[in-house]
Design a protein around this motif. Structure first.
Motif, PDB file in Angstrom:
ATOM      1  N   VAL A 160       3.960   0.810  -9.123  1.00 45.56           N
ATOM      2  CA  VAL A 160       4.966   0.009  -8.424  1.00 45.56           C
ATOM      3  C   VAL A 160       6.065   0.942  -7.926  1.00 45.56           C
ATOM      4  CG1 VAL A 160       6.662  -1.859  -8.638  1.00 45.56           C
ATOM      5  CG2 VAL A 160       4.458  -2.033  -9.808  1.00 45.56           C
ATOM      6  N   TYR A 161       6.537   0.638  -6.730  1.00 42.21           N
ATOM      7  CA  TYR A 161       7.618   1.455  -6.161  1.00 42.21           C
ATOM      8  C   TYR A 161       8.887   1.286  -6.992  1.00 42.21           C
ATOM      9  CZ  TYR A 161      11.365   2.906  -3.048  1.00 42.21           C
ATOM     10  OH  TYR A 161      12.478   3.501  -2.522  1.00 42.21           O
ATOM     11  N   ILE A 162       9.455   2.387  -7.397  1.00 41.62           N
ATOM     12  CA  ILE A 162      10.674   2.384  -8.208  1.00 41.62           C
ATOM     13  C   ILE A 162      11.815   2.933  -7.358  1.00 41.62           C
ATOM     14  CG2 ILE A 162      11.794   3.261 -10.287  1.00 41.62           C
ATOM     15  CD1 ILE A 162       9.050   3.509 -11.559  1.00 41.62           C
ATOM     16  N   ASN A 163      12.833   2.136  -7.197  1.00 44.78           N
ATOM     17  CA  ASN A 163      13.993   2.541  -6.403  1.00 44.78           C
ATOM     18  C   ASN A 163      14.930   3.390  -7.266  1.00 44.78           C
ATOM     19  OD1 ASN A 163      16.001   2.845  -4.552  1.00 44.78           O
ATOM     20  ND2 ASN A 163      16.481   0.666  -4.351  1.00 44.78           N
ATOM     21  N   LEU A 164      15.101   4.634  -6.875  1.00 43.56           N
ATOM     22  CA  LEU A 164      15.955   5.563  -7.620  1.00 43.56           C
ATOM     23  C   LEU A 164      17.321   5.750  -6.972  1.00 43.56           C
ATOM     24  CD1 LEU A 164      13.335   8.353  -8.441  1.00 43.56           C
ATOM     25  CD2 LEU A 164      14.072   6.460  -9.898  1.00 43.56           C
ATOM     26  N   GLN A 165      17.654   4.891  -6.034  1.00 45.48           N
ATOM     27  CA  GLN A 165      18.921   5.063  -5.320  1.00 45.48           C
ATOM     28  C   GLN A 165      20.116   4.900  -6.254  1.00 45.48           C
ATOM     29  OE1 GLN A 165      19.351   2.463  -1.978  1.00 45.48           O
ATOM     30  NE2 GLN A 165      21.306   3.357  -1.312  1.00 45.48           N
ATOM     31  N   LEU A 166      20.072   3.883  -7.125  1.00 43.97           N
ATOM     32  CA  LEU A 166      21.174   3.680  -8.058  1.00 43.97           C
ATOM     33  C   LEU A 166      21.286   4.836  -9.048  1.00 43.97           C
ATOM     34  CD1 LEU A 166      23.434   1.911  -9.178  1.00 43.97           C
ATOM     35  CD2 LEU A 166      21.726   0.715 -10.572  1.00 43.97           C
ATOM     36  N   ALA A 167      20.144   5.343  -9.500  1.00 42.46           N
ATOM     37  CA  ALA A 167      20.169   6.465 -10.441  1.00 42.46           C
ATOM     38  C   ALA A 167      20.775   7.709  -9.799  1.00 42.46           C
ATOM     39  CB  ALA A 167      18.756   6.759 -10.935  1.00 42.46           C
ATOM     40  N   VAL A 168      20.427   7.961  -8.542  1.00 43.21           N
ATOM     41  CA  VAL A 168      20.998   9.114  -7.837  1.00 43.21           C
ATOM     42  C   VAL A 168      22.496   8.927  -7.632  1.00 43.21           C
ATOM     43  CG1 VAL A 168      20.953  10.395  -5.669  1.00 43.21           C
ATOM     44  CG2 VAL A 168      18.815   9.663  -6.723  1.00 43.21           C
ATOM     45  N   TYR A 169      22.894   7.700  -7.316  1.00 35.15           N
ATOM     46  CA  TYR A 169      24.314   7.412  -7.108  1.00 35.15           C
ATOM     47  C   TYR A 169      25.119   7.633  -8.390  1.00 35.15           C
ATOM     48  CZ  TYR A 169      28.519   4.635  -6.247  1.00 35.15           C
ATOM     49  OH  TYR A 169      29.823   4.207  -6.135  1.00 35.15           O
TER      50      TYR A 169
END
Length: 277
Positions: free
Chosen positions: A89-98
């Motif tokens: 499943v696609y995991i969005n890492l945008q919040l983790a990078v932020y």
């Protein structure tokens, strides 16, 4: 990014864990000291430069601790999601990078304030003490010049960005434009790029920037420094007069005192002679 997320789940070494614990205890100790000083000095506490630096260290440190646990929670969420889906499943890492960027910024500012704090810790050194006193004596002048320079620089930043954003790669963003303007201030910029971007606006804006920023603002700062230094020298000369300049006056006073003593002795001798003693 993966290594950073792994490091948030478990400490990579015992030394890292020990250093983190010591750091937290030191921050708590500094908080107690600053609270006591705040109650003792009240509003005068905020008038001291080193108090502001100390508050910056404490604020960035507490913020780093909070963001660290936030990143720790986000890393656990991503790892659990990866285990449940086996990575299909696609995991969005945008919040983790932020969150990781925020932690990096806070740690950077914490290191910045800590490096400034070393100036106070090494004040026993004569050169460091002289440097600190120099900054303290010219703080008002530096602040006034910084405000003036910031206003002029921001105006040129907006001008170059809006005019050449679609024509020059060095003006593609505000940060890149600011870097280009600083290079122009240091005379390390290739002006042919601006000349090629626009036949009239390029040379005109470049010449205007060089005249107002390089030749006017910076020269005004040097002139202001010379005037301030001259005023301080006058005050110092009025308060502390060189003894060599008063040497002749002191000699005259000494001769007058000797002459007065000699005349007084002559008068006393004449009185004794008249009395027949």
């Amino acid at each position: 990014m993966n290594n950073q997320l792994i490091s948030t789940v478990s400490f990579t070494s015992i030394l890292q864990l020990v250093c983190t614990i010591f750091y937290i205890f030191f921050i708590i100790y500094f908080i107690i000291i600053e609270i006591r000083l705040l109650f003792e000095l009240r509003l005068k506490y905020f008038h001291q430069f080193w108090s502001i630096i100390q508050l910056g260290i404490i604020g960035c440190s507490l913020g780093s601790i909070g963001v660290y646990f936030w990143r720790f929670q986000e890393a656990n969420r991503i790892s659990q999601l990866f285990e449940q889906t086996n990575g299909y499943v696609y995991i969005n890492l945008q919040l983790a990078v932020y969150v990781n960027d925020i932690l990096t910024f806070l740690l950077g500012y914490c290191c910045f304030f800590s490096m400034i704090k070393f100036v106070q810790l090494f004040r026993f050194n004569q050169r460091v003490s002289l440097f600190a006193e120099t900054l303290k004596s010219c703080a008002k002048e530096l602040i006034s010049f910084s405000i003036m320079f910031a206003i002029v620089f921001m105006s040129f930043l907006s001008l170059f960005y809006l005019l050449f954003v679609s024509k020059l790669s060095s003006c593609s963003s505000l940060l890149a434009t600011a870097q280009m303007l600083f290079e122009m201030t240091l005379m390390k910029f290739d002006a042919s790029q601006i000349y090629g971007a626009d036949a009239f606006l390029g040379p005109f804006c470049f010449t205007l920037f060089m005249l107002l920023v390089v030749f006017v603002c910076l020269s005004l700062k040097k002139l202001n420094q010379s005037e301030i230094q001259e005023q301080r020298d006058c005050r110092m000369r009025s308060q502390y007069v060189d003894p060599i300049e008063n040497f002749s006056n002191r000699i005259d006073q000494l001769l007058e005192a000797i002459d007065k003593i000699y005349i007084d002795q002559k008068i006393e001798l004449s009185k004794l002679d008249k009395a027949g003693l």
